[in-house]
Write a protein that holds these residues in place. Structure first.
Motif: not given
Length: 343
Positions: A127, A133, A278, A281, A284
């Motif tokens: 990401y 991010f 994702h 995660d 994320w």
């Protein structure tokens, strides 16, 4: 009748540029039987913003009966360093450079302008490939800086009667775009709806279209293939009608809010531009405070239901999968959908 056109880039993206200039692109688009064009950046058309040349461009589009939309660069102050030519246009000021681009477009009567809030860096892992991010700042800080910059641009947009349409790009959600539009003003700010990108941010295309529709004034339409992988859910670009999107409610939402909306296709050639969600995660997930569990579940359902090309085929470049192939297959499917809608 609703106009169907293409989003194009004159500078090379994947391989050599397909046209030497915009005049050649116009001829190609006309030969494909399409109705108009959205050029990603005005700088590509004329790096000096030559007013005589831009008037010739506008006159040729009018002569061919093509609609003309233009892009004027990106508006996230944390990544404007990636566009030194805009700062150079403003003699050291990125803001002044953007103001000159808006003025040049407005001078030839092109008032529907594209922009975005970030970029995709495929060489970076996971990401981190999107500006959402990046680690030198937070996404909320980027959104706040973007809103401030857009408010600085608003007087120039009003002066030239222009509207800047922020794309549903890989890094931003429709929730965030709607909030930006309402904070800055819908008279000068709107949304460019990219139907395939919304999946990357965990949004279903139908619901995303319904959220964005009141503010959508331009489009970059394409379909999406979704596949569950070891890393999450991968999204690949597909011609309209060859992916998972339920197009009728998408078109109903967009055209219901704006019946005169140009339906612009954003083709790709050779590759299918894999991007990955994702959802396993925690970082994320935490980075998506507006994430709707129902929409994420729908994305899983669509991924499991997709029965098109194999993952291996989707990831393999195909020289026969050209820009024109993507464009014409998408246009044919889109016009079939429109004919059913009007029947």
């Amino acid at each position: 009748m609703t106009a169907v056109g293409l989003d194009i880039k004159l500078e090379a993206t994947y391989g050599p540029p397909p046209w030497p200039d915009l005049f050649a692109a116009f001829d190609n688009i006309k030969d494909l039987g399409l109705d108009g064009v959205n050029v990603r950046t005005l700088y590509e058309v004329s790096p000096t913003l030559d007013p005589g040349y831009l008037r010739e461009i506008r006159a040729r589009a009018d002569e061919l009966g093509l609609y003309l939309e233009l892009g004027v660069g990106k508006v996230n102050p944390y990544m404007t360093g990636e566009f030194p030519y805009i700062r150079a246009l403003g003699d050291g000021s990125y803001l002044a450079g953007m103001q000159k681009l808006i003025a040049a477009a407005g001078a030839i009567g092109v008032t529907n302008l594209w922009s975005a809030t970030g970029g995709f860096k495929p060489e970076l892992p996971g990401y981190f490939s999107t500006d959402r991010f990046r680690t030198d700042t937070s996404w909320p800080q980027q959104l706040a800086a973007t809103e401030k910059f857009l408010k600085l641009l608003a007087p120039t947009l009003r002066e030239y009667g222009c509207r800047l349409n922020l794309e549903t790009h890989e890094e931003i959600t429709t929730y965030e775009l709607v909030r930006l539009v309402e904070a800055v003003g819908p008279d000068v700010l709107g949304i460019c709806f990219d139907s395939a990108n919304v999946f990357v941010r965990g949004e279903d295309a139908v619901q995303a279209a319904r959220r964005a529709a009141p503010y959508v004034h331009s489009t970059q339409l394409r379909d999406a293939a979704l596949v569950v992988t070891d890393d999450g859910i991968s999204r690949f670009l597909a011609p309209i009608g060859e992916g998972v999107i339920d197009w009728q409610p998408v078109l109903d939402a967009l055209l219901g809010a704006n019946p005169d909306l140009n339906l612009t296709i954003e083709p790709i050639g050779v590759i299918r531009a894999e991007m990955t969600l994702h959802p396993y995660d925690p970082v994320w997930l935490a980075g998506h405070p507006d994430l709707d569990a129902g929409e994420l579940a729908q994305i899983y359902r669509l991924a499991h239901a997709y029965d098109g090309l194999s993952l291996r085929t989707l990831r393999t470049p195909d020289p026969g999968f050209t820009f024109d192939v993507f464009a014409t297959r998408s246009a044919d499917a889109l016009r079939t959908l429109l004919s059913k809608e009007s029947a």
